[in-house]
Design a protein around this motif. Structure first.
Motif, mmCIF file in Angstrom:
data_model
loop_
_atom_site.group_PDB
_atom_site.id
_atom_site.type_symbol
_atom_site.label_atom_id
_atom_site.label_comp_id
_atom_site.label_asym_id
_atom_site.label_seq_id
_atom_site.Cartn_x
_atom_site.Cartn_y
_atom_site.Cartn_z
ATOM 1 N N GLU A 38 0.844 -1.189 0.000
ATOM 2 C CA GLU A 38 0.000 0.000 0.000
ATOM 3 C C GLU A 38 0.877 1.236 0.000
ATOM 4 O O GLU A 38 1.931 1.264 0.649
ATOM 5 C CB GLU A 38 -0.926 -0.003 1.221
ATOM 6 N N GLU B 5 -6.024 8.917 0.812
ATOM 7 C CA GLU B 5 -6.929 8.094 1.618
ATOM 8 C C GLU B 5 -6.179 7.069 2.460
ATOM 9 O O GLU B 5 -6.540 6.784 3.605
ATOM 10 C CB GLU B 5 -7.928 7.367 0.699
ATOM 11 N N ALA B 6 -5.119 6.476 1.886
ATOM 12 C CA ALA B 6 -4.332 5.468 2.619
ATOM 13 C C ALA B 6 -3.719 6.076 3.876
ATOM 14 O O ALA B 6 -3.607 5.400 4.908
ATOM 15 C CB ALA B 6 -3.248 4.892 1.717
ATOM 16 N N GLU C 266 -6.239 6.287 6.616
ATOM 17 C CA GLU C 266 -6.530 4.970 7.181
ATOM 18 C C GLU C 266 -5.411 4.460 8.081
ATOM 19 O O GLU C 266 -5.671 3.765 9.066
ATOM 20 C CB GLU C 266 -6.771 3.963 6.049
ATOM 21 N N ASN C 267 -4.169 4.790 7.757
ATOM 22 C CA ASN C 267 -3.030 4.176 8.446
ATOM 23 C C ASN C 267 -2.290 5.109 9.403
ATOM 24 O O ASN C 267 -1.500 4.638 10.220
ATOM 25 C CB ASN C 267 -2.035 3.633 7.411
ATOM 26 N N GLU D 164 -11.886 14.864 1.110
ATOM 27 C CA GLU D 164 -11.959 13.920 0.000
ATOM 28 C C GLU D 164 -11.571 14.570 -1.326
ATOM 29 O O GLU D 164 -11.438 13.885 -2.345
ATOM 30 C CB GLU D 164 -13.381 13.350 -0.115
#
Length: 871
Positions: free
Chosen positions: A81, A111-112, A115-116, A128
């Motif tokens: 990723e 976006e990654a 999330e992380n 967004e």
């Protein structure tokens, strides 16, 4: 099932006590193996979750990559990723109420990253689109403008530029605090782009930002598809395979694609057991082998003793089997079958007991960790199928090894010897002979005790061996865990405070005023203000360590080497506490007519040439020696003598605010406040170089920081500067606490095993000597004499065990020390306290086990016991 196995099962059921003792012994051993495995895996899991919680989940970072390089990273077979991030720049925050934070710092993520990375949304949503922004809650609290979700803001974004003394233009980052002088901002924000954003969310303050950063955080969105070829971004990568090859693969990828800077998330990778340094990896592997060997030896010892005693008690049963035609193989298989039955019962119970014990332990540990440091991540019991299979496999191998010798012995015993139980006592007169000195010192009871031990060599050796193994286990694990803790301390920066406050104004009255205001704030748990003055001294060659002589050999003059001395003064209250800690009379330091000091003679540093963490003596002097101090006056280009100090104490302990992380010919000395100003007043230029620093510990450093910022507004801005290092200190203390928990849990586990092993061996050994004790009583031995004999036997057991156990333990400890020295350098120190505990414990445990077991024997009827054994 054949008849031999059926009879074996019947014997196990008929001798419930012996069977239960054997089962318990195996359960304890299996539980220990399972507990150690689950302890290590669970700790690594907690550290992994903690690292992700603080810094996000990523493994490799490629900095400042363009579109082409980004494609190469994305197409790499190891990339799972891709996380994109970019610091777009700064914009002035309209209506900022904090003079130290006049900016908004805009960072862009894909976006990654959302999330992380540990980005926590309070309200609204995360961006967004590139024209959307989420602002931190600190902006809401500190800006006069009432920002809310749905508002549109237009920001003129650029970079902070600062010109140093040489006129060089420096671009500042979030790591750099606001540049001020005489209350005036000395940096310039140069606009690069104007952008309009819609506020779509409010986030918590980012954990990884420095408290002194001049910009409040705001995050926007970056779309990989619209990045221009000339634009640069940071690319954090989550890998498919986490192993030691990732370092070389990442560096090769960077080299092949012209990427200049690549770094690794070492804190997270360590939690997977992946370490770049080959020496460190080899050191961990060797230490793991040593610890595993220790655990295996302890387990084999415990199970072996259980089966050896079981076979000894079953000797008559095996003899009867032999008398009716059982072959050697059948007798041997009978013992193996017994081991299999015991294993089938004990291994599952042991695994459950080990996991349950760790689960209960973690519940207590979690409350302690949260109470001490407020850590949100808990220790969770992680059950790995691989670790369970390993525990089962190791337990089976251990049982096989433990039953082999008793099985072989059982197969070789003749029917008559087994029925009469004479196999354990095969001696000649010379073998039980004792010296006349033994009777003179210990009396007839001592002589009988020693003869009994010599007569029952097998049982005597089993008991001594059990004691030796237990001693080695305890001392080796104690040294191993204490050395690991010391090694961890060497890798830390030694931050023992939360907030540090610097005073740039030399006015002592004003400093006192500011200090009194700060220490009156809430949320301060401890404070310490320190005067500091850098001086020099010439130290005799005989007191200078060899490593300093090597790199300063040209500096030798008149048999002396130059040293940098950092003279620190504590206020009387703090000095009194510190002097008591190092074992010095506080009043000696108050005598300014006979000036004396505490010398912190130990320094810690990382050697850049070898990448080793080193602890050394900076000076090898002694108490009572003098340090002649001098100050180099740059105005007149001369050295000025400012007196001398007598060394009143030598220590490696440091008070809050002082670090022993120094490199080279330098060290700290601690004196009283009164003596400090007497030295400083010797020369005006000396007093002009005095620094005064306030160190604070707090239970809420962020609230404390706000209070200091309010006080700061009452003064010219550059009169006070401060840094909040709470996160760094918390990280260091967390690591030390985790290591301490691991240390004490491991030692407690090993100690429990050792005690169980010794009690099991001695109690069953005493039980097998019922006829022997009955015979002694039948010829007139009184209870008092019997007790003396038992006590003397305990002493003989202890002395014999110590004579073998101590040298072997020291050898194992030194082997561990040499292994650690591949990455660290500190003196080998014998853990004398653990040695003392070991010596005392051997006699206490042996004595307790002997007394406990002999009390049961006393209750036996003499005639019934003799008849039972000879039938």
């Amino acid at each position: 099932m054949n008849i031999i196995n059926k009879l074996t099962l019947r014997q196990l059921l008929l001798n419930k006590r012996r069977t239960l003792v054997t089962i318990i012994g195996v359960i304890i051993s299996v539980a220990m193996i399972t507990a150690v495995a689950s302890l290590g895996i669970s700790f690594m899991d907690m550290m992994r979750r903690n690292s992700i919680s603080n810094e996000g989940e990523w493994h490799v970072l490629y900095e400042n990559v363009n579109k082409t390089q980004l494609e190469a990273i994305k197409n790499d077979e190891e990339t799972k990723e891709l996380i994109l991030s970019r610091g777009l720049g700064y914009a002035f925050l309209e209506g900022s109420q904090n003079d130290n934070k006049p900016y908004i710092f805009i960072q862009e993520y894909n976006e990654a990253a959302f999330e992380n990375f540990p980005i926590k949304l309070i309200d609204g949503k995360l961006p967004e689109r590139e024209n959307e922004i989420a602002i931190s809650e600190a902006i809401i609290k500190n800006a006069k403008v009432n920002y809310k979700i749905g508002d549109t803001v237009t920001l003129e974004i650029g970079q902070r530029h600062y010109q140093d003394e040489d006129g060089n233009d420096i671009i500042l980052s979030q790591k750099d605090d606001l540049r001020r002088f005489n209350g005036t901002i000395q940096e310039t924000l140069i606009k690069e782009v104007t952008k309009s954003y819609t506020i779509v969310g409010i986030i918590e303050n980012l954990k990884w930002e420095y408290s002194w950063a001049p910009g409040y955080n705001a995050i926007s969105y970056i779309d990989e598809n619209i990045i221009k070829p000339e634009e640069e971004v940071n690319s954090s990568v989550i890998l498919k395979n986490i192993n030691s090859k990732l370092f070389k693969n990442a560096e090769n990828l960077a080299s092949q694609n012209g990427i200049e800077k690549v770094s690794f998330n070492n804190d997270l990778l360590r939690c997977y057991g992946v370490i770049k340094d080959d020496n460190l990896r080899n050191m961990i592997i060797v230490l793991s082998i040593i610890v595993t060997a220790i655990i295996m030896i302890g387990s084999i010892s415990l199970i072996y003793n259980a089966f050896a005693i079981s076979v000894s008690e079953r000797s008559r049963h095996l003899g009867m089997l032999s008398s009716v035609g059982a072959t050697k193989k059948q007798k041997r298989n009978s013992v193996f079958f017994e081991g299999a039955v015991i294993g089938i019962i004990s291994i599952p119970v042991g695994i459950i007991a080990g996991l349950l014990g760790m689960g209960i332990t973690f519940r207590f540990i979690n409350s302690m960790i949260q109470g001490v440091l407020g850590i949100t991540e808990n220790l969770k019991l992680v059950v790995s199928p691989v670790s369970i299979l390993i525990a089962i496999f190791v337990s089976i191998i251990t049982i096989l090894i433990s039953t082999y010798i008793p099985a072989k012995r059982a197969s070789n015993v003749s029917a008559i010897d087994a029925i009469r139980q004479t196999q354990d006592v095969k001696i000649k007169g010379k073998e039980v002979k004792t010296s006349k000195l033994t009777r003179k010192i210990f009396g007839i009871e001592g002589e009988l005790g020693l003869k009994n031990l010599k007569r029952n060599k097998a049982r005597y050796r089993a008991t001594v061996f059990s004691l030796i193994i237990s001693m080695i286990l305890f001392l080796a694990v104690s040294y191993f865990t204490s050395s690991l803790k010391k090694s961890l301390l060497l890798t830390q920066d030694g931050i023992n405070f939360d907030v540090v406050v610097y005073f740039n104004d030399r006015d002592r009255v004003k400093q006192e005023e500011i200090i009194n205001k700060i220490i009156s704030l809430d949320n301060i748990s401890e404070y310490n203000y320190i005067y500091s003055l850098d001086l020099n001294s010439w130290v005799k060659e005989e007191f200078v360590p060899d490593y300093i002589k090597e790199f300063q050999h040209e500096a030798l003059s008149d048999g002396k080497y130059p040293y940098d001395i950092s003279v620190k003064a504590l206020d009387n209250e703090a000095l009194k506490v510190y002097s008591e800690e190092v074992g010095l009379d506080f009043n000696k330091l108050l005598d300014v007519e006979n000036p004396s000091a505490i010398v912190i003679d130990t320094i810690r540093y990382e050697d850049g040439r070898t990448n080793r963490y080193i602890e050394e003596k900076a000076i090898k002097t002694k108490i009572g020696e003098k340090l002649d101090l001098e100050f180099y006056d740059y105005e007149f280009n001369e050295r000025v003598s400012v007196g001398s100090l007598e060394i009143a104490a030598l220590t490696d302990k440091v008070p809050m605010g002082i670090s022993s992380s120094i490199y080279g010919a330098a060290f700290n000395v601690i004196i009283s406040e009164e003596l400090f100003y007497k030295i400083a007043e010797a020369n005006k230029n000396v007093s002009d170089n005095i620094n005064r620093i306030l160190y604070l510990k707090s239970d809420n450093p962020l609230i404390l920081q706000e209070g200091i910022e309010e006080i700061q507004k009452s003064y010219v801005q550059d009169e006070i500067s401060f840094y909040n290092l709470h996160m760094a200190r918390q990280r260091e203390e967390r690591m030390i606490l985790i290591m301490s928990v691991f240390t004490y849990a491991f030692i407690l586990l090993i100690t429990s095993i050792c005690i169980a092993n010794i009690f099991n061996t001695i109690s069953t050994s005493i039980a097998l000597r019922k006829r022997e004790f009955a015979m002694l009583k039948s010829v007139g031995m009184t209870s008092e004499s019997f007790n003396k004999m038992i006590n003397y036997e305990s002493i003989f057991y202890g002395i014999k065990a110590l004579s073998y156990g101590m040298p072997i333990s020291f050898f194992v400890m030194f082997l561990m020390y040499k292994t650690l020295m591949t990455n660290f350098s500190f003196e080998f120190e014998v853990p004398w306290f653990s040695v003392f505990i070991s010596i005392v414990s051997v006699f206490i445990i042996v004595g307790s086990a002997m007394i406990y077991s002999s009390k049961k024997v006393k209750k036996e009827n003499i005639i019934d016991t003799l008849k039972q054994e000879i039938i």
